[in-house]
Design a protein around this motif. Sequence first.
Motif, PDB file in Angstrom:
ATOM      1  N   TRP A   1       0.941  -1.212  -0.005  1.00  0.00           N
ATOM      2  CA  TRP A   1       0.057   0.246  -0.043  1.00  0.00           C
ATOM      3  C   TRP A   1       1.053   1.377  -0.029  1.00  0.00           C
ATOM      4  O   TRP A   1       2.039   1.155   0.180  1.00  0.00           O
ATOM      5  CB  TRP A   1      -0.739   0.005   1.181  1.00  0.00           C
ATOM      6  N   GLU A   2       0.374   2.291  -0.481  1.00  0.00           N
ATOM      7  CA  GLU A   2       1.112   3.731  -0.505  1.00  0.00           C
ATOM      8  C   GLU A   2       0.674   4.413   0.609  1.00  0.00           C
ATOM      9  O   GLU A   2      -0.412   4.585   1.366  1.00  0.00           O
ATOM     10  CB  GLU A   2       0.679   4.409  -1.836  1.00  0.00           C
ATOM     11  N   VAL A   3       2.055   5.055   0.992  1.00  0.00           N
ATOM     12  CA  VAL A   3       1.792   6.082   2.328  1.00  0.00           C
ATOM     13  C   VAL A   3       2.254   7.527   1.689  1.00  0.00           C
ATOM     14  O   VAL A   3       3.351   7.633   1.410  1.00  0.00           O
ATOM     15  CB  VAL A   3       2.710   5.545   3.452  1.00  0.00           C
ATOM     16  N   ASP A   4       1.558   8.551   1.907  1.00  0.00           N
ATOM     17  CA  ASP A   4       1.720   9.725   1.752  1.00  0.00           C
ATOM     18  C   ASP A   4       2.789  10.532   2.946  1.00  0.00           C
ATOM     19  O   ASP A   4       2.615  10.117   3.961  1.00  0.00           O
ATOM     20  CB  ASP A   4       0.895  10.781   1.697  1.00  0.00           C
ATOM     21  N   VAL A   5       3.831  11.170   2.457  1.00  0.00           N
ATOM     22  CA  VAL A   5       4.740  12.058   3.188  1.00  0.00           C
ATOM     23  C   VAL A   5       4.806  13.314   2.731  1.00  0.00           C
ATOM     24  O   VAL A   5       4.655  13.885   1.793  1.00  0.00           O
ATOM     25  CB  VAL A   5       6.109  11.551   3.397  1.00  0.00           C
ATOM     26  N   VAL A   6       5.387  14.213   3.837  1.00  0.00           N
ATOM     27  CA  VAL A   6       5.574  15.811   3.371  1.00  0.00           C
ATOM     28  C   VAL A   6       6.675  15.967   4.266  1.00  0.00           C
ATOM     29  O   VAL A   6       6.920  15.884   5.378  1.00  0.00           O
ATOM     30  CB  VAL A   6       4.422  16.677   3.781  1.00  0.00           C
ATOM     31  N   LEU A   7       7.827  16.861   3.383  1.00  0.00           N
ATOM     32  CA  LEU A   7       8.952  17.222   4.007  1.00  0.00           C
ATOM     33  C   LEU A   7       8.663  18.672   4.358  1.00  0.00           C
ATOM     34  O   LEU A   7       8.308  19.456   3.485  1.00  0.00           O
ATOM     35  CB  LEU A   7      10.042  17.153   3.117  1.00  0.00           C
ATOM     36  N   THR A   8       8.683  19.081   5.409  1.00  0.00           N
ATOM     37  CA  THR A   8       8.211  20.581   5.804  1.00  0.00           C
ATOM     38  C   THR A   8       9.391  20.983   6.488  1.00  0.00           C
ATOM     39  O   THR A   8      10.029  20.765   7.461  1.00  0.00           O
ATOM     40  CB  THR A   8       7.197  20.708   6.991  1.00  0.00           C
ATOM     41  N   THR A   9       9.751  22.224   6.174  1.00  0.00           N
ATOM     42  CA  THR A   9      10.654  23.159   6.467  1.00  0.00           C
ATOM     43  C   THR A   9      10.071  24.638   6.713  1.00  0.00           C
ATOM     44  O   THR A   9       9.149  25.057   6.308  1.00  0.00           O
ATOM     45  CB  THR A   9      11.660  23.192   5.502  1.00  0.00           C
ATOM     46  N   ASP A  10      10.932  25.440   7.513  1.00  0.00           N
ATOM     47  CA  ASP A  10      10.596  26.612   7.675  1.00  0.00           C
ATOM     48  C   ASP A  10      10.602  27.820   6.593  1.00  0.00           C
ATOM     49  O   ASP A  10       9.759  28.889   6.797  1.00  0.00           O
ATOM     50  CB  ASP A  10      11.297  27.471   9.012  1.00  0.00           C
ATOM     51  N   SER A  11      11.471  27.469   5.687  1.00  0.00           N
ATOM     52  CA  SER A  11      11.744  28.478   4.482  1.00  0.00           C
ATOM     53  C   SER A  11      12.327  27.619   3.408  1.00  0.00           C
ATOM     54  O   SER A  11      12.777  26.445   3.632  1.00  0.00           O
ATOM     55  CB  SER A  11      12.660  29.524   4.879  1.00  0.00           C
ATOM     56  N   ALA A  12      12.153  28.064   2.218  1.00  0.00           N
ATOM     57  CA  ALA A  12      12.924  27.578   1.024  1.00  0.00           C
ATOM     58  C   ALA A  12      14.456  27.471   1.272  1.00  0.00           C
ATOM     59  O   ALA A  12      14.995  26.316   0.990  1.00  0.00           O
ATOM     60  CB  ALA A  12      12.705  28.293  -0.389  1.00  0.00           C
ATOM     61  N   GLU A  13      14.982  28.666   2.032  1.00  0.00           N
ATOM     62  CA  GLU A  13      16.409  28.382   2.253  1.00  0.00           C
ATOM     63  C   GLU A  13      16.852  27.264   3.069  1.00  0.00           C
ATOM     64  O   GLU A  13      17.790  26.310   3.076  1.00  0.00           O
ATOM     65  CB  GLU A  13      17.084  29.407   2.849  1.00  0.00           C
ATOM     66  N   GLN A  14      15.956  26.887   4.027  1.00  0.00           N
ATOM     67  CA  GLN A  14      15.869  25.809   4.864  1.00  0.00           C
ATOM     68  C   GLN A  14      15.963  24.451   4.125  1.00  0.00           C
ATOM     69  O   GLN A  14      16.569  23.564   4.476  1.00  0.00           O
ATOM     70  CB  GLN A  14      15.232  25.719   6.403  1.00  0.00           C
ATOM     71  N   TYR A  15      14.828  24.369   3.323  1.00  0.00           N
ATOM     72  CA  TYR A  15      14.706  23.140   2.614  1.00  0.00           C
ATOM     73  C   TYR A  15      15.981  22.837   1.833  1.00  0.00           C
ATOM     74  O   TYR A  15      16.265  21.490   1.831  1.00  0.00           O
ATOM     75  CB  TYR A  15      13.541  23.328   1.506  1.00  0.00           C
ATOM     76  N   TRP A  16      16.608  23.843   1.289  1.00  0.00           N
ATOM     77  CA  TRP A  16      18.055  23.754   0.509  1.00  0.00           C
ATOM     78  C   TRP A  16      18.954  23.028   1.694  1.00  0.00           C
ATOM     79  O   TRP A  16      19.799  22.185   1.155  1.00  0.00           O
ATOM     80  CB  TRP A  16      18.552  24.753   0.038  1.00  0.00           C
ATOM     81  N   GLU A  17      19.040  23.532   2.848  1.00  0.00           N
ATOM     82  CA  GLU A  17      20.048  22.934   3.691  1.00  0.00           C
ATOM     83  C   GLU A  17      19.691  21.651   4.160  1.00  0.00           C
ATOM     84  O   GLU A  17      20.675  20.875   4.101  1.00  0.00           O
ATOM     85  CB  GLU A  17      20.065  23.871   5.196  1.00  0.00           C
ATOM     86  N   VAL A  18      18.372  21.095   4.212  1.00  0.00           N
ATOM     87  CA  VAL A  18      18.160  19.982   4.643  1.00  0.00           C
ATOM     88  C   VAL A  18      18.411  19.044   3.550  1.00  0.00           C
ATOM     89  O   VAL A  18      18.996  17.993   3.837  1.00  0.00           O
ATOM     90  CB  VAL A  18      16.651  19.879   4.971  1.00  0.00           C
ATOM     91  N   VAL A  19      17.940  19.180   2.244  1.00  0.00           N
ATOM     92  CA  VAL A  19      18.278  18.304   1.472  1.00  0.00           C
ATOM     93  C   VAL A  19      19.539  18.017   0.806  1.00  0.00           C
ATOM     94  O   VAL A  19      20.113  17.136   0.731  1.00  0.00           O
ATOM     95  CB  VAL A  19      17.228  18.406  -0.028  1.00  0.00           C
ATOM     96  N   SER A  20      20.400  19.262   0.811  1.00  0.00           N
ATOM     97  CA  SER A  20      21.605  19.146   0.486  1.00  0.00           C
ATOM     98  C   SER A  20      22.714  18.677   1.697  1.00  0.00           C
ATOM     99  O   SER A  20      23.878  18.470   1.212  1.00  0.00           O
ATOM    100  CB  SER A  20      22.435  20.687   0.098  1.00  0.00           C
ATOM    101  N   GLU A  21      22.141  18.220   2.724  1.00  0.00           N
ATOM    102  CA  GLU A  21      22.860  17.810   4.014  1.00  0.00           C
ATOM    103  C   GLU A  21      22.520  16.390   4.084  1.00  0.00           C
ATOM    104  O   GLU A  21      23.242  15.715   4.893  1.00  0.00           O
ATOM    105  CB  GLU A  21      22.754  18.741   5.127  1.00  0.00           C
ATOM    106  N   HIS A  22      21.399  15.821   3.642  1.00  0.00           N
ATOM    107  CA  HIS A  22      21.076  14.540   4.390  1.00  0.00           C
ATOM    108  C   HIS A  22      20.545  13.498   3.114  1.00  0.00           C
ATOM    109  O   HIS A  22      20.652  12.207   3.170  1.00  0.00           O
ATOM    110  CB  HIS A  22      19.963  14.522   5.219  1.00  0.00           C
ATOM    111  N   VAL A  23      20.036  14.091   1.882  1.00  0.00           N
ATOM    112  CA  VAL A  23      19.721  13.187   0.755  1.00  0.00           C
ATOM    113  C   VAL A  23      21.067  12.569   0.123  1.00  0.00           C
ATOM    114  O   VAL A  23      21.755  13.510  -0.417  1.00  0.00           O
ATOM    115  CB  VAL A  23      18.834  13.894  -0.157  1.00  0.00           C
ATOM    116  N   SER A  24      21.239  11.303   0.413  1.00  0.00           N
ATOM    117  CA  SER A  24      22.583  10.962  -0.278  1.00  0.00           C
ATOM    118  C   SER A  24      23.059  11.221  -1.488  1.00  0.00           C
ATOM    119  O   SER A  24      24.035  11.672  -1.993  1.00  0.00           O
ATOM    120  CB  SER A  24      22.783   9.336  -0.082  1.00  0.00           C
TER     121      SER A  24
END
Length: 282
Positions: A210-233
């Motif tokens: 079955w499928e499960v929906d997720v949402v990556l939530t950050t405080d800003s677009a700038e924080q989104y960049w920090e999150v994905v650039s530092e943990h997405v392999s």
Amino acid sequence: MPSFEEIEDAQRATWAMCSTGWAKWDQVISDQLGPVGDAIIDSLDIRDDQQHLDIASGSGEPGLSVAQLAPAGRVVLTDLAPEMLDIAQQRADRQGITNIRTKVCSADDLPFDDATFDSVSVRFGYMFFPDMAKATSEFARVLKPGGRVCSSVWIRPEANPWTTIPMQAIAAETALPPPDPDGPSMYRCAAAGSVSALYEAAGLCDVTDWEVDVVLTTDSAEQYWEVVSEHVSSAVVALEQVDRPTRERIRAGVIAGVRAHEEGGKVRVPGVARCIVGTKPG
């Protein structure tokens, strides 16, 4: 073509490099992936005395949550990268979880006796196993009769803009090698039925997904960049190969691309995972 051992060596180095980001953004990642962990746990019928094995544990979920539900049981967290398991142990210590232990090992060569565990979880590890069939056979081997294994994988890239946005921005600035369709990659198990077929080939029964929906939530677009650039392999590895000006252009592209997901003072970027559960006959 690299050997399985060479692939695992490269993966070990990559996850060691990503471990700092996983520790830094622990709460953001936990909030995003929590629904998948909950779905896995709900499918496993955890008892108070559950003996549970968590494969590719990374920073510890869903294994740590299982341990809290099974205070009289035991949970073993495994991963290729000791740096990731160090984070899991630190999280366990902060939460006062004592019924766990960690073990560095490969998923296709588990150092456990037959029929040791009541359940096995594999949250977002399958697509990275060099030999998925052998790993699945190992999960079935260490399960007790009647035990269950539940895993999760990402479905098609277009359903997961939380990761395709940064990878498209990277691809616009630098040449990315095409993924080997038969080799480890984030979307290797995206096709419906791919993991179910592995389960059935290993002798598991009552397989459902079955499928499960997720949402990556950050405080800003700038924080989104920090999150994905530092943990997405895949992003971390690609960004290591570019110079500073190129990285800055990629950053600008990611921030521009994610603006469409700003909502109520937050950035909310969706994704979809697939969970697959199967039972060992007995």
